[in-house]
Design an enzyme around this catalytic site. Sequence first.
Site, PDB file in Angstrom:
ATOM      1  CG  ASP A 138      -0.354   1.572 -19.428  1.00  0.00           C
ATOM      2  OD1 ASP A 138      -1.121   2.474 -19.816  1.00  0.00           O
ATOM      3  OD2 ASP A 138       0.703   1.290 -20.018  1.00  0.00           O
ATOM      4  CD  GLU A 139      -0.124   6.804 -19.628  1.00  0.00           C
ATOM      5  OE1 GLU A 139      -0.100   8.018 -19.362  1.00  0.00           O
ATOM      6  OE2 GLU A 139      -0.143   6.352 -20.772  1.00  0.00           O
TER       7      GLU A 139
HETATM    8 MG   LIG Z   1       2.756   2.257 -19.856  1.00  0.00          MG
END
Ligand SMILES: [Mg+2]
Length: 386
Positions: free
Chosen positions: A104-105
């Site tokens: 998620d990055e």
């Molecule tokens: Mg995150």
Amino acid sequence: MFERAVLHLDLDAFFVSVELLRQPELRGKPVIVGGLSDRAVVSSCSYEARKFGVRSAMPVKAALRLCPEAVVLRGDMSAYGQHSRIVTRIIADAAPLFEKASIDEFYVDLSGMDKYFGCWKWSQALRQRIMKETGLPLTMALSVNKTVSKIGAGEAKPNGELLIPAGTERAFLAPLAVGKMPSIGRETQRKLALMGIHTLGQLAEAPAAMLEREFGKHGSYMIKKARGEDDSAVSPYREQKSISTERTFHADIGEIRQLRDRLTDLVTRLAFELRQDRKHTACVAVKIRYPDFSTFSKQRKVPLTARDSTLMEAAQELFGELYDHRRPLRLMGVRFSDLSDGQAQAELFAENARETQLLQQLDHIRKKFGESAVVRGVNARKKKKD
Ligand SMILES: [Mg+2]
């Protein structure tokens, strides 16, 4: 003028946010993704749960003591992987050079792009596009390097954006606690506190010799970072050669029709993803796992395709060859490999214009209303329980 510009993008409470897309009735409630076993830990929690003091990596049991009304979900890594890949595709589509740092990055290197405010406008547009196309909340920060942007995004969460203009890095970091630096863990924090160092500003001004005595080379490295200096590169994302999805059933399934429905569902979702990535596959694999954890898989070459019907046929045949009908299953998975770009898409799809048209319509609906909006054929009979 800017030497470098690095954007950091971080999806907020990512696993929980994906769950909220699938179960909108949970919006506004304290939600924990983490599992129900005795040793389970919180892997993601909603901001409503955080208000009660719930944090990632805390045992679920402890989290429930803080917030007994929290809804605890077991989590579905393959769904999170799919959403992550959709975000990745949008970034890949727009960004010249990016790194996928985790599920998620992301970091995007915008060095050389126009002027700083050109970068900022571009970043804002990208963030809006990701949120609009995925429905997932996302925080971003832009600065001259990865470390400052990452810390900046941490400060801007949730659902925020932050610009740290060149030359202001050190002033921005100075008031923050040393623990905000990604490489500084609990133990290091404790040792720094004993030296009277609590903020990044204090760390930036600490004598290198003192820190090196305690931490070796890492000591001067920390000082550099606390001053906002970081020349580490954004390392280019390499595309996957395969995509896969799998599902562990809530309860083992022994009924053949039910198993075939599950397989249809997995293939449909993965084929959708394949088309979203504008890819075709030349190899289909099916994996099954029995309750004793014995696992079997089988793969087959197919003519380069992204069509549901071809993929489904191959998967169902492989399943028929693999599955021992006397035993229930605990898990089922599908993988497409030998991926290639969808160059001659029209040509490939020309073999069945009607199906192509139907797929395009279904994909459009899925994009608009989420992947679960369309459930085709056999598996429409029953609402999914897991
Ligand atoms: Mg995150």
